[in-house]
Scaffold this active site. Structure first.
Site, PDB file in Angstrom:
ATOM      1  N   ARG A  56       0.868  -1.170   0.000  1.00  0.00           N
ATOM      2  CA  ARG A  56       0.000   0.000   0.000  1.00  0.00           C
ATOM      3  C   ARG A  56       0.899   1.213   0.000  1.00  0.00           C
ATOM      4  O   ARG A  56       2.100   1.125   0.013  1.00  0.00           O
ATOM      5  CB  ARG A  56      -0.963   0.000   1.187  1.00  0.00           C
ATOM      6  CG  ARG A  56      -0.511  -0.599   2.535  1.00  0.00           C
ATOM      7  CD  ARG A  56       0.661   0.032   3.165  1.00  0.00           C
ATOM      8  NE  ARG A  56       0.520   1.470   3.335  1.00  0.00           N
ATOM      9  CZ  ARG A  56       1.532   2.293   3.543  1.00  0.00           C
ATOM     10  NH1 ARG A  56       2.766   1.836   3.598  1.00  0.00           N
ATOM     11  NH2 ARG A  56       1.327   3.579   3.684  1.00  0.00           N
ATOM     12  N   GLY A  57       0.236   2.380  -0.155  1.00  0.00           N
ATOM     13  CA  GLY A  57       1.010   3.614  -0.331  1.00  0.00           C
ATOM     14  C   GLY A  57       0.949   4.007  -1.790  1.00  0.00           C
ATOM     15  O   GLY A  57       1.283   3.204  -2.664  1.00  0.00           O
ATOM     16  N   ALA A  58       0.537   5.230  -2.065  1.00  0.00           N
ATOM     17  CA  ALA A  58       0.240   5.616  -3.448  1.00  0.00           C
ATOM     18  C   ALA A  58       1.354   5.262  -4.435  1.00  0.00           C
ATOM     19  O   ALA A  58       1.119   4.558  -5.425  1.00  0.00           O
ATOM     20  CB  ALA A  58      -0.090   7.111  -3.488  1.00  0.00           C
ATOM     21  N   ASP A  79      -2.272  10.995  -1.800  1.00  0.00           N
ATOM     22  CA  ASP A  79      -2.711   9.966  -2.748  1.00  0.00           C
ATOM     23  C   ASP A  79      -3.207  10.566  -4.047  1.00  0.00           C
ATOM     24  O   ASP A  79      -3.254   9.876  -5.071  1.00  0.00           O
ATOM     25  CB  ASP A  79      -3.805   9.109  -2.103  1.00  0.00           C
ATOM     26  CG  ASP A  79      -3.236   8.282  -0.963  1.00  0.00           C
ATOM     27  OD1 ASP A  79      -3.075   8.825   0.146  1.00  0.00           O
ATOM     28  OD2 ASP A  79      -2.896   7.106  -1.204  1.00  0.00           O
TER      29      ASP A  79
HETATM   30  C1  LIG Z   1       3.594   8.030   0.093  1.00  0.00           C
HETATM   31  S1  LIG Z   1       2.232   7.073   0.560  1.00  0.00           S
HETATM   32  C2  LIG Z   1       0.894   8.044   0.214  1.00  0.00           C
HETATM   33  C3  LIG Z   1      -0.336   7.682   1.036  1.00  0.00           C
HETATM   34  O1  LIG Z   1      -0.787   6.300   0.884  1.00  0.00           O
HETATM   35  C4  LIG Z   1      -1.336   5.866   2.165  1.00  0.00           C
HETATM   36  O2  LIG Z   1      -2.583   5.250   2.027  1.00  0.00           O
HETATM   37  P1  LIG Z   1      -2.723   3.627   2.172  1.00  0.00           P
HETATM   38  O3  LIG Z   1      -1.849   3.191   3.316  1.00  0.00           O
HETATM   39  O4  LIG Z   1      -4.216   3.400   2.426  1.00  0.00           O
HETATM   40  O5  LIG Z   1      -2.301   3.090   0.824  1.00  0.00           O
HETATM   41  C5  LIG Z   1      -1.466   7.149   2.924  1.00  0.00           C
HETATM   42  O6  LIG Z   1      -2.597   7.893   2.513  1.00  0.00           O
HETATM   43  C6  LIG Z   1      -0.186   7.834   2.521  1.00  0.00           C
HETATM   44  O7  LIG Z   1      -0.083   9.139   2.949  1.00  0.00           O
END
Ligand SMILES: CSC[C@H]1O[C@H](OP(=O)(O)O)[C@H](O)[C@@H]1O
Length: 354
Positions: A58-60, A246
Site C-alpha cells: 500500500r502507499g500511493a 494519494d
Molecule cells: C507516500 S504514501 C501516500 C499515502 O498512501 C497511504 O494510504 P494507504 O496506506 O491506504 O495506501 C497514505 O494515505 C499515505 O499518505
C-alpha cells in the site's frame, strides 16, 4: 502465493516494500508488520491486483510501481495465444484494485502507452519490464529530490520536531519515502529532534509501519494516539506537520489518509506549518478540485476488529472512508521532485504541472 522469509542481509540494505526478479515480484506483506516479515511471491497480474486490494502492498507510489510490475508479469507469463488480450485484461484488473491513489492509473497509463508500441510478445516482455523498472527507479530518485527541496524550503539551522500521519516511507514508495523521506533527511542532517507519529486508525500504518521503519533506521520516534495530535500541537513543540498524498488536484486540494484534514485544521489553528510531500505521479491536473476525487471506503471489520479480535459489537454500523480531502487553503506548501508550490492554488500548480 508462496511466502519466503526475508534474510537479515537483504534487510540490511534498507527497508524495501518489493523486490523485482524479472519473472516474479516479491512483496513484503505489510499486513503482518511489525511482528512478522514475510514476502509473498507473485507471477501474475491477478495476484498483484489482489495484493494491492488487500493492502499487502500500500502507499500511493508503491501501488503504482507494483501495478507496473504486474503488467510486466502479465506479458512475461502470457499464454502465447491472444497475448494482447491477456495484457489488456491485466491492466483492467489492476486498475480496479483501489480507486483513490492516482499513481496507480498514472503507472498503468505509462505501461499502456508502451504496450501500444509492441508488435510481438517478445518485444512486449522486454519493453514492459524495462518501463516498470524505470518507474520504480524514478520514484526513488524523486523521493531523494523531494527531501532536498523540502529542506531547502524549511531552511532550518537547529533541530526541531515534526508530526506525521500514516506511513509514507520506503514501505509506501519505491524507497526512502515521501514525507518520511524528508524526515529521514532531517535526521541525516542532524536537524531532527523528535518525530510524533500518529498511530493512524483504523489500519494503524503509523504504529505498525512508520514506527517500525524509523526504528530500523535508529530515528527517534514517539508514537501517539490520533486524538493526541491536538494537544501535541497545542504544546508548541512541533514546527511542521509533514504528510504524504494519494491525489493532488489542479487547485492544490489533497487527498490523503483519513485524519489528514483534521490535522491540517489543527496545524492552521496552532500556527504550525503543514507540508505535503508527493511525487508528480500523485498530481491529477485533470481534476479541478478535491470534490472530484473518488474516496475509497473499506470493510467495516477494519473498525470492528484488530487482527481478528473484536473491539466493537459484531453488528455495529460502520462508516470507513480511508481517505479525506484537505483544501489547498489549509496547506502551506506542496513539495514535489519538480519543485515546490507555496500556498497552493491553480496558478501555482500550473506553474509546475501545465
Ligand atoms: C507516500 S504514501 C501516500 C499515502 O498512501 C497511504 O494510504 P494507504 O496506506 O491506504 O495506501 C497514505 O494515505 C499515505 O499518505
Amino acid at each position: 502465493m508462496s511466502r519466503t522469509p526475508v534474510s537479515a542481509r537483504e534487510r540490511s540494505v534498507g527497508t524495501v516494500a518489493m523486490r523485482w526478479h524479472g519473472g516474479s515480484l516479491e512483496l513484503l506483506d505489510q499486513r503482518l508488520l511489525p511482528d512478522e516479515e514475510h514476502w509473498i511471491t507473485l507471477e501474475g497480474a491477478s495476484g498483484v491486483a489482489q495484493c494491492i486490494r488487500e493492502m499487502v502492498v500500500r502507499g500511493a507510489p508503491a501501488i503504482g510501481i507494483s501495478a507496473a510490475y504486474g503488467v510486466a508479469l502479465a506479458a512475461r507469463h502470457a499464454g502465447g495465444g491472444d497475448w494482447k488480450a491477456e495484457i489488456k485484461q491485466a491492466i483492467r484488473e489492476l486498475a480496479a484494485s483501489r480507486p483513490t491513489a492516482v499513481n496507480l492509473f498514472w503507472a498503468l497509463q505509462k505501461m499502456e502507452q508502451e504496450f501500444a508500441g509492441c508488435h510481438s510478445l517478445d518485444e512486449a516482455v522486454k519493453r514492459l519490464a524495462k518501463v516498470a523498472v524505470q518507474i520504480h527507479e524514478e520514484d526513488l530518485a524523486a523521493n531523494l529530490a523531494m527531501a532536498d527541496n523540502a529542506l531547502a524550503h524549511m531552511a532550518a539551522e537547529k533541530p526541531f520536531s515534526v508530526l506525521t500521519h500514516c506511513n509514507t516511507g520506503a514501505l509506501a514508495t519505491g524507497g526512502y519515502g515521501t514525507a518520511l523521506g524528508v524526515i529521514r533527511r532531517l535526521h541525516e542532517k542532524k536537524l531532527l529532534k523528535d518525530v510524533f507519529a500518529d498511530e493512524t486508525r483504523p489500519w494503524l500504518q503509523g504504529s505498525r509501519l512508520t514506527a517500525w521503519e524509523l526504528a530500523q533506521d535508529g530515528i527517534p520516534v514517539t508514537l501517539n494516539a490520533d486524538g493526541a495530535a491536538a494537544s501535541i500541537l497545542a504544546a508548541g513543540n512541533v514546527r511542521w506537520v509533514i504528510v504524504g498524498a494519494d491525489r493532488i488536484t489542479a487547485n492544490g486540494d489533497v487527498a490523503n489518509k483519513i485524519g489528514t484534514y483534521s490535522l491540517a485544521v489543527l496545524a492552521r489553528h496552532h500556527k504550525v506549518g503543514f507540508m505535503v510531500v508527493a511525487p508528480s505521479s500523485t498530481v491529477d491536473m485533470a481534476l479541478a478540485s478535491g470534490k472530484d476525487i473518488p474516496i475509497e471506503e473499506r470493510e467495516g471489520t477494519e473498525l470492528r476488529q484488530i487482527r481478528g479480535v473484536s473491539i466493537a459489537p459484531a453488528g455495529a454500523k460502520v462508516f470507513n472512508p480511508v481517505f479525506d480531502v484537505t483544501p489547498a487553503s489549509l496547506i502551506d506548501v506542496i513539495v514535489t521532485e519538480k519543485g515546490i508550490v507555496s500556498t497552493p492554488n491553480v496558478t501555482g500548480m500550473k506553474s509546475l504541472f501545465s
